[in-house]
Write a protein that holds these residues in place. Structure first.
Motif, PDB file in Angstrom:
ATOM      1  N   SER B 235       0.831  -1.205   0.000  1.00  0.00           N
ATOM      2  CA  SER B 235       0.000   0.000   0.000  1.00  0.00           C
ATOM      3  C   SER B 235       0.868   1.258   0.000  1.00  0.00           C
ATOM      4  O   SER B 235       0.587   2.220  -0.728  1.00  0.00           O
ATOM      5  CB  SER B 235      -0.920  -0.018   1.213  1.00  0.00           C
ATOM      6  OG  SER B 235      -1.769   1.104   1.229  1.00  0.00           O
TER       7      SER B 235
ATOM      8  N   TRP C 284      -7.551  12.932   8.165  1.00  0.00           N
ATOM      9  CA  TRP C 284      -7.731  12.246   6.893  1.00  0.00           C
ATOM     10  C   TRP C 284      -8.627  13.094   6.017  1.00  0.00           C
ATOM     11  O   TRP C 284      -9.658  13.581   6.463  1.00  0.00           O
ATOM     12  CB  TRP C 284      -8.375  10.863   7.107  1.00  0.00           C
ATOM     13  CG  TRP C 284      -7.486   9.980   7.918  1.00  0.00           C
ATOM     14  CD1 TRP C 284      -7.363   9.974   9.286  1.00  0.00           C
ATOM     15  CD2 TRP C 284      -6.559   9.014   7.422  1.00  0.00           C
ATOM     16  NE1 TRP C 284      -6.416   9.059   9.669  1.00  0.00           N
ATOM     17  CE2 TRP C 284      -5.912   8.437   8.546  1.00  0.00           C
ATOM     18  CE3 TRP C 284      -6.205   8.563   6.146  1.00  0.00           C
ATOM     19  CZ2 TRP C 284      -4.929   7.452   8.426  1.00  0.00           C
ATOM     20  CZ3 TRP C 284      -5.242   7.570   6.029  1.00  0.00           C
ATOM     21  CH2 TRP C 284      -4.611   7.030   7.149  1.00  0.00           C
ATOM     22  N   THR C 285      -8.208  13.284   4.778  1.00  0.00           N
ATOM     23  CA  THR C 285      -9.105  13.944   3.844  1.00  0.00           C
ATOM     24  C   THR C 285     -10.237  12.983   3.504  1.00  0.00           C
ATOM     25  O   THR C 285     -10.161  11.780   3.780  1.00  0.00           O
ATOM     26  CB  THR C 285      -8.357  14.300   2.549  1.00  0.00           C
ATOM     27  OG1 THR C 285      -7.855  13.073   1.986  1.00  0.00           O
ATOM     28  CG2 THR C 285      -7.177  15.227   2.840  1.00  0.00           C
ATOM     29  N   GLY C 288      -9.000  10.490   1.502  1.00  0.00           N
ATOM     30  CA  GLY C 288      -8.099   9.665   2.306  1.00  0.00           C
ATOM     31  C   GLY C 288      -8.812   8.510   2.965  1.00  0.00           C
ATOM     32  O   GLY C 288      -8.199   7.474   3.244  1.00  0.00           O
ATOM     33  N   GLY C 292      -6.978   6.883   0.230  1.00  0.00           N
ATOM     34  CA  GLY C 292      -5.831   7.136   1.094  1.00  0.00           C
ATOM     35  C   GLY C 292      -5.573   6.020   2.079  1.00  0.00           C
ATOM     36  O   GLY C 292      -4.603   6.057   2.823  1.00  0.00           O
ATOM     37  N   ARG C 300      -7.037   0.205  -0.001  1.00  0.00           N
ATOM     38  CA  ARG C 300      -7.230   1.627  -0.351  1.00  0.00           C
ATOM     39  C   ARG C 300      -8.546   1.845  -1.091  1.00  0.00           C
ATOM     40  O   ARG C 300      -8.589   2.488  -2.138  1.00  0.00           O
ATOM     41  CB  ARG C 300      -6.071   2.133  -1.215  1.00  0.00           C
ATOM     42  CG  ARG C 300      -4.770   2.297  -0.438  1.00  0.00           C
ATOM     43  CD  ARG C 300      -3.660   2.908  -1.284  1.00  0.00           C
ATOM     44  NE  ARG C 300      -2.454   3.118  -0.499  1.00  0.00           N
ATOM     45  CZ  ARG C 300      -2.171   4.245   0.167  1.00  0.00           C
ATOM     46  NH1 ARG C 300      -2.989   5.279   0.111  1.00  0.00           N
ATOM     47  NH2 ARG C 300      -1.052   4.333   0.873  1.00  0.00           N
TER      48      ARG C 300
ATOM     49  N   VAL D 133       1.006  14.158   8.920  1.00  0.00           N
ATOM     50  CA  VAL D 133      -0.132  14.419   9.805  1.00  0.00           C
ATOM     51  C   VAL D 133      -1.441  14.167   9.049  1.00  0.00           C
ATOM     52  O   VAL D 133      -2.463  13.853   9.634  1.00  0.00           O
ATOM     53  CB  VAL D 133      -0.052  15.855  10.364  1.00  0.00           C
ATOM     54  CG1 VAL D 133      -1.325  16.234  11.090  1.00  0.00           C
ATOM     55  CG2 VAL D 133       1.157  15.971  11.291  1.00  0.00           C
ATOM     56  N   THR D 134      -1.402  14.257   7.749  1.00  0.00           N
ATOM     57  CA  THR D 134      -2.590  14.002   6.921  1.00  0.00           C
ATOM     58  C   THR D 134      -2.404  12.696   6.148  1.00  0.00           C
ATOM     59  O   THR D 134      -1.383  12.504   5.494  1.00  0.00           O
ATOM     60  CB  THR D 134      -2.811  15.163   5.934  1.00  0.00           C
ATOM     61  OG1 THR D 134      -2.941  16.369   6.696  1.00  0.00           O
ATOM     62  CG2 THR D 134      -4.077  14.944   5.108  1.00  0.00           C
ATOM     63  N   ASN D 135      -3.392  11.810   6.258  1.00  0.00           N
ATOM     64  CA  ASN D 135      -3.371  10.525   5.543  1.00  0.00           C
ATOM     65  C   ASN D 135      -2.055   9.766   5.733  1.00  0.00           C
ATOM     66  O   ASN D 135      -1.401   9.362   4.760  1.00  0.00           O
ATOM     67  CB  ASN D 135      -3.602  10.739   4.033  1.00  0.00           C
ATOM     68  CG  ASN D 135      -4.942  11.388   3.715  1.00  0.00           C
ATOM     69  OD1 ASN D 135      -5.788  11.539   4.596  1.00  0.00           O
ATOM     70  ND2 ASN D 135      -5.139  11.752   2.464  1.00  0.00           N
ATOM     71  N   PRO D 136      -1.654   9.541   6.974  1.00  0.00           N
ATOM     72  CA  PRO D 136      -0.346   8.906   7.206  1.00  0.00           C
ATOM     73  C   PRO D 136      -0.337   7.411   6.888  1.00  0.00           C
ATOM     74  O   PRO D 136      -1.364   6.733   6.967  1.00  0.00           O
ATOM     75  CB  PRO D 136      -0.130   9.112   8.711  1.00  0.00           C
ATOM     76  CG  PRO D 136      -1.506   9.132   9.270  1.00  0.00           C
ATOM     77  CD  PRO D 136      -2.350   9.834   8.245  1.00  0.00           C
TER      78      PRO D 136
END
Lengths: 311, 311, 311, 311
Positions: B235, C284-285, C288, C292, C300, D133-136
Motif C-alpha cells: 500500500s 484524513w481527507t 483519504g 488514502g 485503499r 499528519v494528513t493521511n499517514p
C-alpha cells in the motif's frame, strides 16, 4: 518420483514410569489425540493434524527412554528395497509383523551403531485429521486442546559412533546432512542434523559415550506465538522447562525444551528454513554451539543440561 | 534417496512491459536481490534466503506473462532420465545449452498441453544466502529489504487440458495431487494443486480456454505478521492488491494477491500444512471455491478477478 | 490524579431480533462470558479479561440497534460533577436508579445531538477475570472460548450534528480528538475518533442524517494472529464478514468488521498506537478515507457498506 | 478531564561510561532516533513513534546509572499544582529552567525517599514521529532500524523506603498500584508496579538498601514476534542478554532484559493488560516472584541477577 524412499518420522515409542501420568501429559497438556491402547497396555497417540493412526507410543517401564523410532517409507517395494540395502551394507534387520503395533503394517527394524533401534514401515492406517475431506475448515477444536502441535517432527538421539550413523542415514537411507557441530578436534562431527525431506531435520544425533539415549522427541507448532502459548501451558501445568522459549542458532528453530513426568525431554518448536539435498551443510564449531549461539541464539550459552541430561 | 527427481521450483521467467519499473518492483518493493543482467538484457533476481543464483528472470516485452517456469532436479542423471521419460510419454523436449541463462546449467524444456513451457535443470550456481556457512546468524539485513520473501514457492498457471497436465506431473515427473477443485460437473477437475515435496503446492493449474496464461508467481513469507507487513509495504508503494490479506481455505495458506507494474499477479503468503504423497487429496466442490471458502476463507466469496484476470 | 473523570467504555446495550440466537453469537462464537439475566429478560455478558460484571447487554426487540452506551467514571463525586457539567452545558440528564441494570449502580443518562443515549456510572460490581488475585496465571481457559476478545473497546456511532457531539465529549467529558476525517468541504469533520485515555478511540462518530444509529461495537484482541483466528472462527460459524482481516489506516488498528445475527455490526481488532491529549490529531481527507487507505489500508478503497449499513 | 495530572514517562537521563559506544547502542542497535546534542555533550534520543523531542538522554560519566527520570504532565497549571502538592506533602522541590534540557520546558525536580530524582514538566517540543499528519502510513523506515521500540514505556528503580515512595506516587501524583510483590514478612511490599494511565506500569520500585539505583529502562514493542527479532538483533550485535525472551507473570509482559555497554539494564517488551484505577491490585507472594512465575513465568525461577545487578 520426487518424494521417495523414507517419507517422514512416523512413530516414537517411549518408556514412561507411570502410564496414566504420561497419558495425562501427552494427551491433556501436550494435547495429542489418544487413538488406542493395545493388549500390552501401550497407549497410542497422534498429533491433531497428523493423518496416520499414531506417532507416539507410551509403554510403562521402570526406566524412561526410547524403545524405538520409526520412519514411514513410500510403499512396500521401498521397504523391501531398503531392507535389502541395509543388509547389503552389513546391518542385521528384523521383520516385525503387521499388527504388532496398532494400525501399523510390517516393520523392518535394525540397530544403529549408536545403540538405537530404528524402524521402517510402509503402512499405517489413515485415520484423518478430523477435518472434512471435502471443503474442509483450516483447523478443528482439537488444535486448541493443550499445546496441540501439528506433528511429530523429529528426534535427537545420543550415542556413540555417529560418524557411522551418518553414513547409514546418508548412504543407505537417502538422508542428507543439513547442519553439524564440529567436535573440539575441528574435524569429526560432535552432532549432526539430517533430513529426508526439506525439513531442517528429520533426525539428529549427538556423539555420546552411552548408547541408545534419547535427548528429545520434537513436535512442531505453527508460530512463535504458539511457542509462547506452549510455555504458558507448560508453566500452568507444572511441566518443568529445560530451555526456552528461545531460538536455536542451529536450524533457526524457535523452541522450548521441557520434560515429561518420567524425565523424557520433549521439544515444541516452530520455524527453521527449508533445506534441500543440494545445499551445502551449515557447520558450527564446538564453541559455536555455546558462545556462537548454536544452542541458544539469544543467550549464546551452552546450557549444561543439553549435554548431560538424557533418558 | 528420499528427495529425488524434481527438487523444487527453480525459476520463473516473466515478461514485463517496462524493465526498470519491474526491477524497482521486484528488487525494491518485493525485496528480491538482483544477481545479474545478461546480454539479452534480462534481469536476474533471487529471494534473500535462496542459495541458487536466481529464481526470477525479467524480460522486457510488449505483453506481460510467463515465458517459462523451471524446476531444479537432483542431478544430471535425473535430468537425462526425466527427459527420456518425457519423450517416452510422448512429449517433445528441447535442450537449452548451459549458460543461456546466467549461472544455470543445461535445461530440458517441454510444452504442456496447457500451453506452458516447463524446464528441468540440474545445475544453478550456488551463491549463498548472505549468511556465514560457519556459525551463521538467523537472518541478514536483506531479510528486511522490502517485503523480502524467503523463496519463490510455486506458480499457478491457467490453460486448457489440465487433466493431461496432471498426468504428466504425477505419472512422469513424480508429483502428487494435494488439493483440487471439482468442475461444476462434479467429476473433472477445474483446478489442481500438486507437490513434488511436502509443500502444499509446487505448481498449480486452473482449467482455462486460453493457453499459456500466468495467474501468479508465489513467494513465501515466514509469518502472518509478515503478511501484514507485506500488505503495508504494497500500500505504501502503490502496489495494487487484488485479494487479501486473507486465508485461503485451499491449502490453508494466508495470502495477498497483488499485481506487478505490468499486471502480472504475484502472491506473498505464509502457512499451509505439510502433505505427503500418501495423503488423500483434499477436494473442493466448485461452490466450495467461493461460498465454501476455498479461495477466501473469511469472506467465503469467489472474487471475480480470480477466474478472469491472467497474463 | 492521572486517570480521572471518564475511565472507559463500560457497557453497550444492544437490541437483537432473536435473543437466544444472539446469546449463541455473543457467548459461544464471540466468546464472551454470560454473567446474568434480569427480570426484563435482558442478557448480560462480559469479555473474559474484564473485571466488572458486564459490558454487553442484549435485549430482544423488533429492530436491531443500540439502546444506550455507558462509560464508567472514577467515582460518585465524578458522576455528580459530570452531571452538573452536562446540565450547565445545556443538556438534559436523567438518573436511572442503581440496580436497573444488574450489578450496576446509579446511571446518569443524556441524549446526544446525534440521537444516541449515553450513560455515565461510577459503580459496577467487580466479578474478576477468572484469574487468581494472588500469583495469577496469564490467562484462563475462557480466553480460548470462541474469539474471546479481552475487552469491549469502543463503539462507532452514526448520526447528525457530530460537531456538537465533539464539543460535548471534549469540553464537558474530558475526551480529546485523536483522528478525524474531513468532509468533502475540507473544513467540517465527517468522522471523529475520540479518547478519554491513551487508547486510539474510546468512542467515534460519523456524520449521518439518521439519528441514533450504531455502526459497530468493537472488541479488542491481543495480536494479529488472533485476528486471523477470529476470522477463521467467524467463517466456521457462518458469521458474515463485512470487511477484513485488514488494517485501518485510521488508528492503524488491524481489524475485522462482521455482523451479529440481527445485523448489528461488530469489530474484532488489535493494535493501533497510544495517543495522549497533547498529541496533534491526525487528519484524513475525505478521499483519504478510501483511496488514502483510511478505512482499508491494503485495499485503499471505500467499501460501500461502511457508509451505508448501520442499525 | 479524563487524562489529567501526570500523562506519561517522558525522559530517562542515564549515565554511560563511553558516550559514542552508548550512542551506537541506543541509536543503531536499540534503534532510537538521535535528535540532538547539547552544550554539555549530552545526547538526546527518541523512539521512532514518540512525538516529543526526546525520551532518553545520555551523559558520559565515570559510573553508570540514572541521573533522573521525568514525567510529562498535562499542562503548566498542572505543573504548578503538583509542585504545590509535593511541597504540601513535605517534599523539597527545585525548578530547573526551560532549555536546560534541549527542547524541554521548565522542570520541577524532587528526590524520592528511595534516593531517585524525579522530574515533572509540561512542555517538550513536538517533533512528530516521521509520519505525515494528513493521511499517514502506519509506519516508517525508522520503525525497522534496529530493535526500534515504539516508546519509552517505564522504568524499574531500586532503593529504600518504597512504602513511602508508593504514598507519594499514589497520594500526591495520582498513580495507582497495579501489582506488588510481598516481602517475606507477607505484609510489606518488596516491589510495586504503579500506573498513571491504563498501562500496567508507568514506574516500578523494588525495596533495596542502596539508594538511587536503576534496574532498567523499558521500551515497548508491538508484538511477541518483535521480541524475537529484538533478541536476534541483540545477539547479532553482542548485546548481553540477562533474561529472556520470556513472559513475566507480573504484568503478563513478554520481555527481554539486557545490558547496554555501560552495564545499564534495559528491557524490550510487549503485552500486558490494561488496568484501571478501580481494579484490585494483583499480589505476588515473595515465593511467587520466583517459583510462582512472577519474574519468569515459563521458567518459574528467581534469576539471581534480578535482585543483585543494578547501576
Amino acid at each position: 518420483m520426487a518424494m521417495t524412499g523414507v517419507l517422514r518420522p512416523g512413530h516414537g515409542a517411549i518408556r514412561v514410569l507411570d502410564l496414566e501420568e504420561a497419558v495425562h501429559h501427552y494427551r491433556d497438556i501436550l494435547g495429542m489425540v489418544e487413538t488406542g491402547r493395545d493388549a500390552q497396555g501401550r497407549v497410542y497417540l497422534k498429533c491433531w493434524d497428523e493423518r496416520d493412526h499414531n506417532s507416539v507410543v507410551l509403554r510403562q517401564a521402570d526406566r524412561a527412554g526410547l524403545d524405538f523410532f520409526g520412519f514411514k517409507v513410500r510403499d512396500k517395494a521401498t521397504l523391501d528395497k531398503m531392507e535389502a540395502d541395509l543388509k547389503a551394507y552389513g546391518l542385521k534387520t528384523e521383520r516385525i509383523p503387521a499388527g504388532e503395533m496398532l494400525a501399523t503394517g510390517e516393520r523392518v527394524r535394525f540397530e544403529l551403531p549408536s545403540g538405537h533401534l530404528i524402524e521402517l514401515y510402509a503402512e499405517k492406517k489413515a485415520v484423518g485429521n478430523g477435518l472434512q475431506v471435502t471443503n474442509p475448515a483450516p483447523w478443528t477444536k482439537a488444535s486448541e486442546n493443550g499445546i496441540a502441535p501439528v506433528r511429530l517432527d523429529h528426534c535427537l538421539l545420543y550415542g556413540p559412533n555417529i560418524a557411522e550413523v551418518q553414513k547409514i542415514f546418508t548412504e543407505v537411507l537417502g538422508f542428507y546432512l543439513v547442519e553439524r557441530v564440529l567436535a573440539p578436534d575441528n574435524e569429526t562431527n560432535a552432532a549432526i542434523w539430517m533430513s529426508c525431506s526439506h525439513k531442517v531435520h528429520d533426525i539428529a544425533f549427538v556423539e555420546h559415550p552411552e548408547p541408545g539415549k534419547l535427548h528429545h522427541l520434537s513436535f512442531l507448532l505453527d508460530s512463535w506465538e504458539e511457542v509462547l502459548r506452549a510455555s504458558d501451558i507448560m508453566s500452568m501445568n507444572g511441566v518443568p522447562i529445560d530451555i526456552g522459549p528461545t531460538r536455536h542458532g542451529i536450524t533457526r528453530g524457535c523452541t522450548i525444551y521441557a520434560f515429561d513426568p518420567s524425565g523424557n525431554r520433549f521439544e515444541t518448536f516452530m520455524g527453521g528454513y527449508q533445506p534441500y539435498p543440494d545445499y551445502e551443510p551449515t557447520t558450527w564449531t564446538f564453541d559455536g554451539l555455546g558462545a556462537g549461539g548454536g544452542l541458544d541464539y539469544p543467550q549464546r550459552k551452552l546450557h549444561e543440561t543439553f549435554l548431560t541430561v538424557v533418558t
